[in-house]
Design an enzyme around this catalytic site. Structure first.
Site, short mmCIF file in Angstrom:
data_model
loop_
_atom_site.label_atom_id
_atom_site.label_comp_id
_atom_site.label_asym_id
_atom_site.label_seq_id
_atom_site.Cartn_x
_atom_site.Cartn_y
_atom_site.Cartn_z
N GLY A 55 -34.46 -22.87 -2.98
CA GLY A 55 -33.83 -21.92 -3.90
C GLY A 55 -34.75 -21.52 -5.04
O GLY A 55 -34.94 -20.34 -5.33
N ARG A 56 -35.38 -22.51 -5.69
CA ARG A 56 -36.21 -22.20 -6.86
C ARG A 56 -37.55 -21.59 -6.47
O ARG A 56 -38.32 -21.17 -7.34
CB ARG A 56 -36.41 -23.46 -7.71
CG ARG A 56 -36.96 -24.65 -6.95
CD ARG A 56 -36.79 -25.94 -7.72
NE ARG A 56 -37.16 -27.12 -6.95
CZ ARG A 56 -36.35 -27.79 -6.15
NH1 ARG A 56 -35.10 -27.37 -5.99
NH2 ARG A 56 -36.76 -28.87 -5.50
N LYS A 77 -21.55 -31.85 -9.49
CA LYS A 77 -20.74 -30.89 -8.71
C LYS A 77 -19.50 -31.57 -8.17
O LYS A 77 -18.40 -31.03 -8.22
CB LYS A 77 -21.55 -30.34 -7.52
CG LYS A 77 -22.57 -29.30 -7.86
CD LYS A 77 -23.20 -28.74 -6.57
CE LYS A 77 -24.49 -28.01 -6.85
NZ LYS A 77 -25.24 -27.65 -5.65
N GLU A 108 -36.46 -29.22 -11.63
CA GLU A 108 -35.66 -29.51 -10.42
C GLU A 108 -36.58 -30.05 -9.31
O GLU A 108 -36.15 -30.83 -8.47
CB GLU A 108 -34.91 -28.25 -9.94
CG GLU A 108 -33.74 -28.57 -9.01
CD GLU A 108 -32.81 -27.38 -8.77
OE1 GLU A 108 -31.67 -27.40 -9.27
OE2 GLU A 108 -33.21 -26.45 -8.08
N GLU A 151 -19.90 -21.46 -8.69
CA GLU A 151 -20.02 -20.45 -9.75
C GLU A 151 -20.21 -19.06 -9.15
O GLU A 151 -19.53 -18.09 -9.52
CB GLU A 151 -21.23 -20.76 -10.65
CG GLU A 151 -21.12 -22.04 -11.46
CD GLU A 151 -21.66 -23.26 -10.72
OE1 GLU A 151 -21.72 -23.24 -9.46
OE2 GLU A 151 -22.01 -24.24 -11.40
N HIS A 188 -42.78 -19.51 -35.43
CA HIS A 188 -41.86 -19.58 -36.58
C HIS A 188 -40.65 -20.45 -36.26
O HIS A 188 -39.61 -20.34 -36.91
CB HIS A 188 -41.44 -18.17 -36.98
CG HIS A 188 -42.60 -17.38 -37.48
ND1 HIS A 188 -43.01 -17.41 -38.80
CD2 HIS A 188 -43.49 -16.58 -36.82
CE1 HIS A 188 -44.09 -16.64 -38.93
NE2 HIS A 188 -44.40 -16.13 -37.75
N LYS A 213 -28.16 -18.84 -1.49
CA LYS A 213 -28.75 -19.41 -0.27
C LYS A 213 -27.66 -19.99 0.62
O LYS A 213 -27.59 -19.72 1.80
CB LYS A 213 -29.78 -20.48 -0.68
CG LYS A 213 -30.46 -21.13 0.51
CD LYS A 213 -31.57 -22.07 0.06
CE LYS A 213 -32.06 -22.88 1.24
NZ LYS A 213 -33.15 -23.79 0.91
#
Ligand code: F6P
Length: 537
Positions: free
Chosen positions: A242-243, A485, A329, A188, A360, A182
């Site tokens: 973003g999400r 950050k 978030e 990263e 399990h 975005k």
């Protein structure tokens, strides 16, 4: 559970989706009180404000219009006095044209070969939603046929190991890289983008980048500065969080490259169906509203801070990781939207795994340890049915036996009296007792195709918004990710100075200084002026 009228009132259906919340620790009276709470919290007005494009993300002064990303072409949705739907469709049409060209071989790589592999670089919202949808579509028969021989991979972590995994077995000649960010500033993603730019240009020459790299961003200036042709950039807008961006070019471009635009259009239609339902259905029959209110009930009134997301299909294995970001978030906040510290804890801790794998693993804790409200998600028709002669039930029925059994095991438990009547040794009775009365809800989908995946996505997105609206927080900002950050950037400067100029570690606390010094000393063989080296596997 023995009150049929109560149970009946806690089941509903919309557009094929059956929702049963009768195993919640709530009476009919509780539910009507939750509607009162919604009224007090102005939930209806807040939902309308979102759909009307008001700047409900007040700390970033933005509207929140992911619903516009899946609106039909003739809809009108305004942000700042402008109908955004034509812009949305301009980008969708561009994606259709581009993905058709790549898929039919009229857009080829620098050496004339068809681009059959896509690596999508992005992190957080620019990764998790598209990965969830891709994983869910992979085994859908229509989508898998249309994918025929193509590969879609996701490079998210800045770890060079993730680079190695993602380029392993790929040939730059047949690979298209989609950089998804975005902001186009995420550390990263940008390092991974520079790494794959190097991978392409070292193999095919720098001029190959224009044929092998495209971008998705709101920041088209930075896309151009990076060296990607602006004609090969796919825009979205700051009113898409973003999400909440999987329905923008963030998800639609890589997914259309893999499956074709027609499949992804169905995914958008599924999300749209839930948008309309959420916007218009009365609260009593509104699935996202009921889900959101029940979450508030569990977290804030009953004090159960976690939620397990338990889909009974492997195709939804990436649902929980995606919802972790959308939920935590969005709602992991400590202050109200007006900046006042909350007198209660908001947000929910989300985790999950497909059943029966989870059974399990962590279900022990859910049955006899802590109380964790569970979302059971079942599918009527398997994407990949298997029938074996002479088996008691077919494979999907075997899976679904667990989907139906687990909620009752949680709800009813098992009493010491039952165990005694089964002649269980007295010293084992406490260990084998299940207290029961553990809440869950069930969502039953008729199938899992692109349309249903879109519905499921939108149900969770809106449920999480409802929770935030009732808690009175801003579910659409994420200031909590900033501090880490900026501290990382201080460390980055130190690593640079130590590696290049041998400077000692300074300006950090005792612990961090010690750790950093140890790291630098133990990796003293790292070259200070390296030549380019890419993973070799
Ligand atoms: O992790 C923080 C965050 O800002 C998320 O909200 C976002 O989804 C992610 O980083 C990636 O951001 P971008 O798409 O700008 O690279």
């Amino acid at each position: 559970m023995t009150d049929t009228d109560r149970c009946k009132s806690m089941m509903l259906e919309f557009d094929g989706i059956f929702f049963d919340y009768s195993r919640q620790r709530a009476t009919v009276d509780t539910v009507s009180k939750l509607f009162k709470l919604a009224e007090e919290a102005h939930l209806k007005q807040k939902i309308n404000s979102m759909f009307n494009g008001e700047h409900i993300n007040s700390t970033e002064n933005r509207s929140v219009l992911h619903v516009a990303l899946r609106a039909s072409k003739d809809a009108t949705i305004n942000s700042d006095g402008k109908n955004v739907v034509p812009d949305v469709w301009q980008v969708l049409d561009k994606i259709k044209e581009f993905s058709d060209k790549v898929r039919n071989g009229s857009w080829v790589g620098a050496t004339g070969k068809a681009l059959t592999n896509v690596v999508a670089i992005g992190i957080g919202g620019s990764f998790l939603g598209p990965l969830f949808v891709h994983t869910a579509l992979q085994t859908d028969s229509e989508a898998s046929k249309l994918a025929g021989g193509r590969q879609l991979r996701f490079l998210a972590n800045v770890d060079p190991v993730d680079v190695a995994r993602n380029i392993s077995g790929l040939d730059p000649e047949t690979t298209l890289v989609v950089v998804v960010s975005k902001t186009f500033t995420t550390a990263e993603t940008m390092l991974n983008a520079r790494t794959l730019r190097e991978w392409i240009s070292s193999a095919l020459g720098p001029q190959a980048v224009s044929k092998h790299m495209v971008a998705v961003s709101t920041n088209l200036k930075l896309v151009e500065k990076f060296g990607i042709d602006p004609n090969n950039a796919f825009a979205f807008w700051d009113w898409v969080g973003g999400r909440y961006s999987v329905c923008s070019a963030v998800g639609v471009l890589p997914l259309s490259l893999q499956y074709g635009f027609s499949v992804i259009e169905k995914f958008l239609a599924g999300a749209r169906s839930i948008d309309q339902h959420f916007h218009s259905a009365p609260f009593e029959s509104n699935i996202p509203v009921l889900l959101g209110l029940l979450s508030v009930w569990n977290v804030s009134f009953l004090g159960y801070p976690a939620r397990a997301i338990l889909p009974y299909t492997q195709a939804l294995e990436k649902l929980a990781p995606h919802i972790q970001q959308v939920s935590m978030e969005s709602n992991g906040k400590g202050v109200s939207i007006d900046g006042v510290r909350l007198p209660f804890e908001a947000g929910e801790i989300d985790f999950g795994e497909p059943g029966t794998n989870g059974q399990h693993s962590f279900y022990q804790l859910i049955h006899q340890g802590r109380v964790i409200p569970c979302d059971f998600i079942g599918i009527v028709k398997s994407q990949q049915p298997v029938y074996l002669k002479d088996e008691v039930v077919n494979n999907h029925d075997e899976l679904m036996s667990n989907f139906f059994a687990q909620p009752d095991a949680l709800a009813y438990g098992k009493t010491p009296e039952q165990l005694q009547s089964e002649n269980v040794a007295p010293h084992l009775v406490p260990h084998k007792t299940f207290t029961g009365n553990r809440p869950s809800l069930s969502l039953l989908l008729p199938s899992l195709d692109a349309y249903r995946i879109g519905q499921l996505l939108a149900i969770y997105e809106h449920r999480i918004a409802v929770e935030g609206f009732v808690w009175g927080i801003n579910s659409f900002d994420q200031w909590g990710v900033e501090l880490g950050k900026s501290l990382a950037s201080q460390v980055r400067k130190q690593l640079h100075a130590s590696r290049k100029k041998g400077e000692s570690v300074e300006g950090f606390n005792f612990s961090t200084t010690k750790l950093l010094t140890r790291y630098l000393e133990a990796s003293a063989d790292v070259p200070s002026e390296p030549t380019t080296q890419l993973p070799k596997i």
